[in-house]
Design an enzyme around this catalytic site. Structure first.
Site, PDB file in Angstrom:
ATOM      1  N   GLU A 144       0.829  -1.194   0.000  1.00 24.67           N
ATOM      2  CA  GLU A 144       0.000   0.000   0.000  1.00 24.67           C
ATOM      3  C   GLU A 144       0.874   1.259   0.000  1.00 24.67           C
ATOM      4  O   GLU A 144       0.567   2.242  -0.673  1.00 24.67           O
ATOM      5  CB  GLU A 144      -0.919  -0.014   1.223  1.00 24.67           C
ATOM      6  CG  GLU A 144      -2.192   0.785   1.038  1.00 24.67           C
ATOM      7  CD  GLU A 144      -3.218   0.453   2.112  1.00 24.67           C
ATOM      8  OE1 GLU A 144      -4.154  -0.322   1.815  1.00 24.67           O
ATOM      9  OE2 GLU A 144      -3.077   0.920   3.253  1.00 24.67           O
TER      10      GLU A 144
ATOM     11  N   CYS B  37      -8.446  -2.137   4.120  1.00 26.09           N
ATOM     12  CA  CYS B  37      -8.309  -3.279   5.025  1.00 26.09           C
ATOM     13  C   CYS B  37      -9.628  -3.733   5.615  1.00 26.09           C
ATOM     14  O   CYS B  37      -9.773  -4.863   6.048  1.00 26.09           O
ATOM     15  CB  CYS B  37      -7.390  -2.912   6.197  1.00 26.09           C
ATOM     16  SG  CYS B  37      -5.851  -2.222   5.668  1.00 26.09           S
TER      17      CYS B  37
ATOM     18  N   LYS C 218     -15.315 -10.039   7.887  1.00 23.91           N
ATOM     19  CA  LYS C 218     -14.226 -10.867   7.339  1.00 23.91           C
ATOM     20  C   LYS C 218     -14.751 -12.179   6.782  1.00 23.91           C
ATOM     21  O   LYS C 218     -14.164 -12.780   5.892  1.00 23.91           O
ATOM     22  CB  LYS C 218     -13.187 -11.128   8.423  1.00 23.91           C
ATOM     23  CG  LYS C 218     -12.343  -9.900   8.775  1.00 23.91           C
ATOM     24  CD  LYS C 218     -11.338  -9.557   7.684  1.00 23.91           C
ATOM     25  CE  LYS C 218     -10.637  -8.238   7.973  1.00 23.91           C
ATOM     26  NZ  LYS C 218      -9.858  -7.766   6.816  1.00 23.91           N
TER      27      LYS C 218
ATOM     28  N   GLU D 226     -13.384 -12.838  -5.559  1.00 24.72           N
ATOM     29  CA  GLU D 226     -12.063 -12.355  -5.991  1.00 24.72           C
ATOM     30  C   GLU D 226     -10.951 -12.974  -5.149  1.00 24.72           C
ATOM     31  O   GLU D 226      -9.769 -12.854  -5.503  1.00 24.72           O
ATOM     32  CB  GLU D 226     -11.968 -10.826  -5.833  1.00 24.72           C
ATOM     33  CG  GLU D 226     -13.042 -10.024  -6.533  1.00 24.72           C
ATOM     34  CD  GLU D 226     -14.248  -9.768  -5.642  1.00 24.72           C
ATOM     35  OE1 GLU D 226     -14.284 -10.307  -4.518  1.00 24.72           O
ATOM     36  OE2 GLU D 226     -15.174  -9.064  -6.085  1.00 24.72           O
TER      37      GLU D 226
ATOM     38  N   GLU E 275     -15.822 -11.317   3.443  1.00 26.72           N
ATOM     39  CA  GLU E 275     -14.652 -11.032   2.622  1.00 26.72           C
ATOM     40  C   GLU E 275     -13.983 -12.329   2.159  1.00 26.72           C
ATOM     41  O   GLU E 275     -13.631 -12.490   0.992  1.00 26.72           O
ATOM     42  CB  GLU E 275     -13.657 -10.182   3.414  1.00 26.72           C
ATOM     43  CG  GLU E 275     -12.446  -9.749   2.602  1.00 26.72           C
ATOM     44  CD  GLU E 275     -11.383  -9.074   3.458  1.00 26.72           C
ATOM     45  OE1 GLU E 275     -11.017  -7.935   3.146  1.00 26.72           O
ATOM     46  OE2 GLU E 275     -10.931  -9.693   4.452  1.00 26.72           O
TER      47      GLU E 275
ATOM     48  N   CYS F 147     -10.435  -1.803  14.469  1.00 22.75           N
ATOM     49  CA  CYS F 147     -10.715  -3.227  14.605  1.00 22.75           C
ATOM     50  C   CYS F 147     -10.901  -3.649  16.064  1.00 22.75           C
ATOM     51  O   CYS F 147     -11.612  -4.603  16.351  1.00 22.75           O
ATOM     52  CB  CYS F 147      -9.596  -4.058  14.002  1.00 22.75           C
ATOM     53  SG  CYS F 147      -9.369  -3.677  12.266  1.00 22.75           S
TER      54      CYS F 147
ATOM     55  N   GLU G 104       2.035   1.736  -3.313  1.00 26.12           N
ATOM     56  CA  GLU G 104       0.928   2.175  -4.174  1.00 26.12           C
ATOM     57  C   GLU G 104       0.692   3.669  -4.013  1.00 26.12           C
ATOM     58  O   GLU G 104       0.510   4.418  -4.980  1.00 26.12           O
ATOM     59  CB  GLU G 104      -0.354   1.397  -3.830  1.00 26.12           C
ATOM     60  CG  GLU G 104      -1.506   1.712  -4.768  1.00 26.12           C
ATOM     61  CD  GLU G 104      -2.808   1.037  -4.370  1.00 26.12           C
ATOM     62  OE1 GLU G 104      -2.829   0.286  -3.369  1.00 26.12           O
ATOM     63  OE2 GLU G 104      -3.809   1.282  -5.075  1.00 26.12           O
TER      64      GLU G 104
ATOM     65  N   SER H 211      -7.477   1.892  -2.385  1.00 27.44           N
ATOM     66  CA  SER H 211      -6.255   1.131  -2.659  1.00 27.44           C
ATOM     67  C   SER H 211      -6.669  -0.225  -3.212  1.00 27.44           C
ATOM     68  O   SER H 211      -7.682  -0.792  -2.804  1.00 27.44           O
ATOM     69  CB  SER H 211      -5.482   0.945  -1.349  1.00 27.44           C
ATOM     70  OG  SER H 211      -4.609  -0.153  -1.473  1.00 27.44           O
TER      71      SER H 211
END
Lengths: 596, 1053
Positions: free
Chosen positions: A283, A303, A362, A370, A365, A521, A286, A323
């Site tokens: 990142e 994230c 999560k 993907e 996710e 988190c 990036e 990102s």
């Protein structure tokens, strides 16, 4: 300006409070904790349950202390026959409409309704059951399960979803006894704009919203001798799991957590923090590339999977600002099933990657289509077919689920010895651990970006401006005489403010960190219940303590990450990174029917 | 603008005074529902086709909704006539009357000679002397029209007419002649209170709004009228929409706001249409939407149609609903005046409140305070519905009593013989006020002290056919459905309240339910978030407070006296029969020609079917469903026919034998019953069959009590009674005569020697009349007279008799003496319809030639020197105000009259011999009757029970027997600890197919002796049915007891 103080009496005791204080809070000052049910500090004051009623002199009816301001000269009574009888009766009414299945309920022994019934001395149910028929459970979400039958319509979930998160995935529909919490057109959470953040499950006083459990699958994998089970733990787990095992709020239990996971039977106990360092490498580069090459700015972190779904629904036109980095959980999965599998000589098909996350999103996710870079990586080499397709991360458990597993096998958590993570994916830095707190990713990125760009060592690694619990924090960092303006937002409600700025093309920032949950988190929807402002503060303190305890505090100094680049990835943003560590997003919008 | 308005006003005046005949038809929703639309069309066609010089208009509703369509007819120079219940068929005579100028007085409701529009007035004219003024008829007499001052007189779709009656002049006065604070002060001074129900001072509310500075402010009219049975606001909008606009204009001026909203139910299409039109008209002349000349003031109104949730009448829910959110209330504070619609300061007033404002500004606050009470000035519009004769919209000055509203305006009970029991005031979350509290003034505080609320003005009147438990259940079902569901007390509490009520009306209630319901109700009031929840338990709490006995009857006896609760009743007739005779059974058995079984069926519930069939008040007939078609079935005549037939053909003994055969085994208990009247006999009948040894003691020498010694033979031949008493001998009931309690019969001894003692000594003591001359020799007591005649003891009776009283004893004495050749006058202090005697008995007496002197109160008996009666002096009475029984209080007129006579019979009522009870140590209640534990029949003395009139005070024979039947069941359980009562009842199978057709027509009158055949003898007047008549009458039964029909499979082939 000095706060104006007013004087009132509570149960005969005189007390002085700031103007604007609720009666409920004023009572706390004289040592009375008025029982509440629908009220939740900072989240919801809906006045629906009526449990917090108190008597106020010259008021004909009982007064809800959670919503009523203390006024000068008020005479409040918190304990009278009328009040006790009324609280008990209203609770009995709620219980008459609640399935009394406490023994088999997810929230058994950690249920506010149950505790309140105990506290108020309800010993009989004098009323007939109200609920005529069972409402089907909502299994449509991969993160959360809703059991409307257990809902007491306290409105906390609705408030947290709409007020804190500005998502409005749920609201109360219907009238009277037919009222229920529902999604748009009642199609289920999985087909709604729900971001899976799980804050609703965190504030629910009963078992009406819980995470969708994967405990059984994980236990089965652990018992399968043909499988290699790899566990990764997010930074926020080490400051949360202790609470769930009976330890003080925010207890830092990294070593005991590792020991516990070994006792459960995981073959390798690794750390998501390794992937967090890796994320910073990707990142950070990036960001540098976008700044240098004129890419879309501000760049926003990626994230937090709740945040990802939020932006896909509500700001699909701004996806370029995100990102492209996968989250640490997913980077870890992809690396575990490629780099590590190779190193350890394992068939990736026989690896099960289990992540322990403070997060319900999560789960969603991990199931996103993907997120199977490892399969694509091996496809040709191993002649895999479509039916062999496997995910990078197999199961994402919440902190609460892990606690449940510990309890189930009888692990005496507090007496476990400290143990260290396994190598190589267990090695991490202080920059990785602060990922668990709001501002942490930003701080970690700044530590790396600064040194990479300036080729100088930071005078102090701590960026105080991006720490703390303010909803939106901003900072300007001078890098090579260039001011880098950054912002940090936690909760989606705050994210929305920054996004609207971007939409209006008024955003002054180059880089933005967004975390879905309050406090980041550590306040995630999968964390132990209760989680409140005070507890979040304690957890954050532990996180920053862990950072200070670590020798290496910058991601680009993580030796195993450097080895990973050297041996496998070659360079940040390289070809392999592109396939394994970066992803794409979907324009979802708000009103079409989403199939998950 | 001024000139334009003057032009329009002139135009309106021409419409109101066209210089020719003007016919106006009331076309509110109520009128249209009764055919006003077609009527209006027909009138227009008639006028057009004949080219008559008549103007035809439509107007709003004048308020007498029960009598719609109302038609106003104005002939120039004459009073305005209001014709009611006008149908198209009436048009020929109406046009004929218009031609000759003569209107038949009985076809015209009333006239209006002058009218005060409060801002303008009108003189219609004079004439039609024989037709009463509008405020001379009882429906309008107590009313005062402020809010309804234009309703029914002007065309609601014409702003010209509104202007012509002074409309908008109050607004112009406010905006041009007064500053804002003066307007506010005037409203404050008027002490007007919120007409939505809570009664918050309107001026104060406006002042609160003025304390808040904000860039936007809103005023809202709450026209979300959601109460079932209430339609005040609808009519106000339909009949006079400009009045609301004017009120809001004045309010907007006083409160510095330019934005107004009317929140109205979408279910009121006509009101919405007329309101929209009115807003458009007001905009067109610059009253709305534009700056008013010479001012900085400008205001406009938006109309929002609500989707019809009751809770949206609550102001915070209403605001939420307007903002596009779900209509759920929020906690106050913040009050709307602080943070209302869209977060801006907002004032919400009920429609009627706004409508009062123009009148206050036009006439001044001190004028306004002249009506109503000091604390609640002005008037309130009520929607009077339910079991009253006259229903409609009533505008009463506050402080008038409920009895004025219900008995005078409402005209009392809608059906004769039915008593009004209660009124539900304030809509579904109001309270049930019992008739015994109807002297309460209608104002906010007084209604609240009764547990009710003013609400928006719904008044639902209920009579004896309404079950108060069911009433509470109905309203709770409504509020429970309408609860928004936000807060626990309302959402869950009302559901539990409903479940408990459902349990009670279905016979599953428990005694503890009542305390639970009360506890729950009070808690809901105490902790619900909004007004809906806080007031929703009122119907339960008030019915529990005032009608607890009805709840207890449902719970303890599974009995719903009004016959409303379906699960507790078979047929209405059986349910209302005090003895619960299985009436559908014996009617059907008779239809099937199974006479003996029919008789066997009647006798198991009523051991004296021939006797009671002659003298009963026939409670069954009062609740017969056939009555809704033509006339009730003569159920009593039929069981009399069955009994008479059995005795004539001698088939009763076999049935008696069956009763003897089915007696339960001897229990060894001995029971003493004191009193051989209807109650004592009925108790003996059941208890002996249950196996107890029964001895009946009586002070007379024969059994029967009042049946024998009180009822003359022309009504009940004593052979019938004697015949029926044989059954008691067959069953082994022991009679001991000539023993008088306290004298020749010792209660203590009876207690000692028996397992139970049942006192059934009735209410036989006559009430004393305390007037001068009562001690004269020719003055006799009615009951004494009848008893002595029956016992053939000598009585001195003259030729001209005056009887004082209005009960059955008075009529029995009158008809008896008439038969003996006397000239009889009955003097009664009230009107005929107030007489408690059987209506048929009164009618027969009138037919026979007994003279009645109504409204005649006794003053003195005038005697001569020799103590002989010469005359009876009465005071002529006038009907005064209504008392709590719904009858008008007799008031002395001052005129006295002497009725020459030689004998005076006093028959003003009977009562329990309280002295005897006291002497025997039996506790008495507040009515001086024997005090028992309800449902156990136990007195304070051990083993001693009391039943019948002794407990209830004077009642009918059937009621006393029914009481005894229930007591027998309870006493048997007391003695044996077993539930054995049902084993006494054989079941009969008969067709349970609903009759496909029943004979048409009214009930069949049994044969009666001609009047000429009655004089000089005591032959029975009613000769009863012939067989065919009885079967035909039985066939009239609709069999409403059948709930389910079995579907029979049709056999093929």
């Amino acid at each position: 300006m000095a706060k104006e103080m007013i004087q009132l009496t509570i149960d005969g005791q005189s007390v002085s409070v700031e103007r604007g204080t609720t009666i409920l809070d004023a009572c706390l000052q004289v040592g009375i904790k008025v029982p509440t049910l629908c009220h939740l500090d900072g989240v919801s004051s809906h006045g629906s349950c009526g449990i917090c009623a108190v008597e106020v002199k010259n008021s004909k009816r009982l007064v809800r202390s959670c919503m009523s301001q203390a006024l000068a000269g008020m005479e409040v009574q918190t304990n009278s026959e009328r009040i006790r009888a009324s609280r008990k009766l209203n609770l009995e009414l709620i219980l008459a409409n609640h399935p009394l299945e406490c023994l088999t309920c997810e929230r058994n022994l950690n249920c506010e309704l149950q505790s309140l019934a105990q506290q108020l001395g309800v010993r009989e149910s004098r009323f007939q059951r109200t609920r005529a028929r069972l409402i089907p459970l909502d299994w449509s979400s991969s993160s959360l399960v809703r059991d409307p039958n257990k809902c007491i319509l306290c409105n906390r979930c609705v408030e947290v979803c709409s007020q804190t998160q500005s998502v409005h995935a749920i609201d109360i529909v219907g009238r009277g006894l037919g009222s229920k919490v529902a999604t748009f057109l009642d199609r289920g959470l999985g087909s709604s704009v729900c971001t899976n953040c799980g804050q609703c499950s965190l504030v629910c006083p009963t078992g009406a919203i819980t995470e969708r459990s994967n405990i059984e699958e994980v236990f089965r994998a652990l018992s399968d001798p043909n499988l290699t089970t790899i566990v990764q733990t997010a930074p926020a787990i080490r400051v949360g799991i202790g609470e769930a095992m009976g330890m003080p709020w925010g207890a830092l239990v990294t070593g005991q957590m590792v020991a516990g996971l070994r006792r459960l039977g995981f073959d390798k106990v690794f750390d998501t923090q390794f992937a967090a360092d890796l994320t910073i490498m990707e990142e950070g580069h990036e960001l540098i590339r976008r700044i240098v090459e004129g890419g879309t700015l501000p760049m926003i972190t990626s994230c937090s999977p709740g945040w990802i779904k939020f932006i896909e629904h509500f700001y699909p036109e701004q996806l370029d600002n995100l990102s492209t980095c996968k989250s640490p959980q997913q980077m870890f999965g992809a690396i575990a099933k490629t780099y590590y599998a190779k190193q350890a000589g394992l068939d990736p098909r026989n690896i099960r990657v289990v992540s322990i996350m403070p997060c319900t999103a999560k789960k969603y996710e991990a199931g996103r289509s993907e997120m199977d870079g490892a399969f694509d990586y091996w496809k040709e080499e191993m002649h895999l077919e479509e039916r062999d397709r496997f995910a990078d991360v197999d199961y994402a458990l919440t902190t609460r689920e892990l606690a449940s597993m510990f309890r189930r096998v009888g692990i005496q958590f507090a007496s476990l010895p400290d143990e260290a993570f396994d190598n190589p994916l267990g090695i991490s830095t202080g920059a990785a651990v602060i990922f668990g707190a709001t501002g942490g990713v930003m701080e970690a990125a700044l530590r790396t970006a600064y040194e990479v760009l300036t080729k100088e060592t930071l005078p102090s690694v701590e960026f105080a401006q991006v720490r703390g619990m303010d909803g939106i924090k901003e900072a300007t960092v001078m890098i090579n005489d260039m001011p880098l303006k950054v912002a940090v937002a936690h909760t989606l409600g705050n994210a929305r403010i920054l996004m609207d700025q971007i939409s209006r093309k008024e955003s002054p920032y180059a880089f933005i960190e967004v975390m879905s949950c309050p406090g980041g988190c550590l306040g995630g929807g999968g964390q132990p219940i209760p989680t409140n402002a005070e507890i979040r503060k304690k957890r954050a303190e532990s996180i920053y303590l862990e950072d200070r305890n670590l020798e290496v505090r910058k991601s680009h100094e993580n030796s195993e990450v450097l080895a990973l680049y050297k041996n496998f990835l070659i360079e940040p943003l390289g070809e392999k990174s592109h396939h394994l560590l970066h992803t794409t997003y979907t324009k979802r919008g708000q009103y079409k029917v989403f199939e998950h | 603008m001024k000139n334009h308005i003057e032009e329009l006003r002139a135009k309106g005046e021409l419409l109101l005074n066209p210089g020719c005949v003007d016919i106006a038809v009331g076309v509110g929703t109520c009128g249209l529902g009764n055919g006003a639309g077609e009527l209006l069309k027909a009138i227009k066609e008639e006028v057009a086709s004949k080219q008559l010089p008549i103007q035809v208009r439509s107007v709003g509703c004048f308020g007498f909704c029960a009598n719609e369509p109302l038609v106003n007819i104005h002939i120039p120079g004459k009073p305005l006539l209001i014709l009611d219940k006008v149908q198209i068929e009436d048009l020929p005579w109406i046009f004929a009357s218009l031609e000759n100028g003569l209107f038949p007085k009985d076809r015209v409701l009333c006239k209006i000679s002058e009218w005060d529009y409060l801002g303008a007035s009108a003189t219609f004219g004079s004439g039609f002397e024989e037709i009463p003024e509008w405020n001379a008829i009882s429906y309008f007499r107590p009313q005062k029209k402020i809010v309804l001052r234009h309703a029914g007189l002007i065309d609601p779709t014409s702003i010209e007419e509104y202007l012509a009656v002074g409309g908008y002049s109050a607004f112009f006065k406010a905006v041009w002649e007064m500053d804002r604070d003066e307007v506010l002060q005037e409203v404050k001074n008027s002490k007007l209170r919120g007409r939505g129900g809570a009664g918050f001072p309107t001026g104060l509310k406006w002042e609160l709004m003025n304390k808040n500075e904000a860039e936007r402010k809103f005023i809202i009219c709450n026209a979300d009228e959601g109460d079932p049975g209430a339609y005040m606001n609808r009519n106000e909008m339909e009949s006079d929409p400009h009045m609301l606009i004017e009120g809001m204009l004045i309010g907007a001026y006083a409160m510095h706001t330019s934005e107004g909203i009317v929140y109205v139910r979408a279910e009121y299409p006509l009101a919405v249409e007329r309101l929209k039109l009115a807003v458009k008209q007001a905009r067109a002349i610059g009253l709305l939407g534009k700056q008013i000349p010479n001012t900085l003031f400008q205001f406009d109104i938006e109309i929002v149609e609500g989707a019809g949730a009751f809770v949206c009448g609550e102001e915070t829910a209403l605001i939420a609903s307007m903002e596009g959110k779900a209509g759920r209330p929020t906690m106050k504070p913040p009050f709307p005046a602080q943070k209302g619609y869209l977060g801006y300061p907002t004032t919400i007033n009920n429609l009627e409140t706004w409508c009062n404002v123009p009148a206050i500004i036009a006439m001044g606050s001190s004028w306004f305070r002249q009506s109503g009470t000091v604390g609640s000035p002005g008037t309130k519009v009520f929607s009077l519905v339910g079991k009253v004769k006259n229903t409609g919209l009533v505008e009463l000055p506050l402080g008038e009593s409920l009895s004025t509203l219900i008995y005078e305006v409402g005209g009392g009970s809608s059906s004769p013989n039915k008593k009004i029991k209660a009124v539900q005031s304030g809509g579904p979350s109001g309270g049930c006020i019992p008739a015994s509290k109807f002297d309460t003034p209608i104002d906010y505080e007084s209604l609240q002290s009764l547990g009710a609320i003013m609400g928006s003005g719904g008044m639902v009147v209920m009579d004896q056919d309404n079950c108060m438990v069911d009433v509470a259940r109905y309203f709770i079902e409504f509020t429970h459905k309408e609860s928004c569901g936000k807060c626990v007390p309302c959402r869950e509490g009302l559901a539990q309240e409903l479940a408990l009520l459902n349990g009670i009306v279905q016979g599953r209630g428990k005694e503890s339910d009542l305390t639970k319901m009360e506890e729950l109700g009070l808690n809901i009031c105490d902790t619900a978030v909004c007004g809906l929840g806080q007031s929703a338990p009122n119907p339960v709490l008030t019915t529990l407070r005032y009608f607890k006995d009805e709840y207890e009857d449902h719970i303890q006896r599974n009995h719903c006296a009004s016959g409303t609760c379906e699960e507790l009743i078979t047929a209405l007739c059986s349910n209302s029969c005090p003895m619960h005779m299985d009436i559908p059974a014996y009617l059907q058995l008779l239809k099937e020609n199974r006479l003996e079984e029919a008789f066997a069926s009647t006798i198991q519930d009523n051991p004296l079917p021939g006797t009671i069939g002659r003298i009963c008040h026939f409670h069954c007939q009062m609740r017969c469903r056939r009555d809704s078609i033509d006339e009730p079935v003569h159920q009593g005549e039929i069981h009399r026919y069955l009994a008479d037939t059995m005795y004539t053909i001698g088939r009763e003994s076999a049935i008696y034998q069956k009763l003897v055969d089915t007696m339960l085994l001897a229990t060894g208990n001995s029971i003493a019953i004191v009193g051989a009247g209807p109650a004592g006999l009925a108790a003996a009948f059941y208890l002996v069959r249950l196996g107890h040894q029964v001895t009946v003691y009586d002070s007379n020498e024969k059994a029967g009590g009042v049946l024998r010694y009180g009822i003359p033979s022309y009504r009940l031949p004593k052979e019938v009674l004697d015949k029926e008493l044989e059954l008691f001998d067959e069953l082994g009931v022991k009679f001991v005569f000539n023993r008088e309690l306290g004298k020749t019969l010792s209660l203590k001894e009876l207690q000692r020697e028996n397992s139970a003692v049942i006192l059934a000594i009735g209410a036989y003591r006559h009430m004393e009349l305390d007037i001068p001359g009562i001690e004269l020799e020719g003055v006799l007591q009615g009951t004494d007279l009848l008893e002595r005649l029956e016992k053939e003891q000598p009585v001195a009776i003259g030729k001209r008799v005056v009887i004082v009283g209005g009960g059955n004893v008075a009529i029995d004495a009158a008809r008896t003496l008439w038969r003996r050749g006397c000239e009889v006058t009955v003097a009664y202090r009230r009107a005929k319809e107030d007489m408690p005697a059987n209506k048929s008995e009164i009618d027969e007496a009138i037919k026979e030639g007994v003279v009645f002197s109504f409204m005649s109160a006794p003053i003195q008996v005038i005697g001569d020197e020799g103590h002989a009666v010469q005359a009876f002096e009465v005071m002529e009475m006038r009907a005064g105000s209504y008392d709590l029984s719904g009858r008008r209080r007799p008031q002395e007129s001052g005129n006295t009259r002497r009725i020459p006579c030689d004998t005076v019979i006093v028959a003003i009522g009977e009562q329990v011999d309280t002295g005897l009870l006291v002497r025997e140590g039996i506790a008495t209640d507040s009515h001086e009757n024997a005090c028992i534990e309800r449902y156990s029949y136990k007195t304070n003395l051990e083993k001693v029970y009391a039943i019948g009139d002794l407990v209830t005070g004077p009642s009918t024979a059937a009621e006393a027997m029914g009481y005894a039947k229930d007591a027998s069941q309870v006493i048997d359980f007391d003695l044996t600890g077993k539930r054995r009562f049902s084993s006494l009842f054989a079941s009969f199978s008969y067709s349970n197919e609903p009759p496909l057709e029943t004979p048409a027509g009214r009930s069949i009158a049994p044969r009666h002796l001609k009047i000429t055949e009655r004089k000089g003898n005591f032959a029975e007047v009613n000769r009863g049915y012939l067989g065919e008549q009885a079967r035909l009458e039985a066939s009239r039964c609709l069999r409403c007891d059948i709930r389910y029909t079995e579907t029979k499979e049709v056999a093929h082939g």
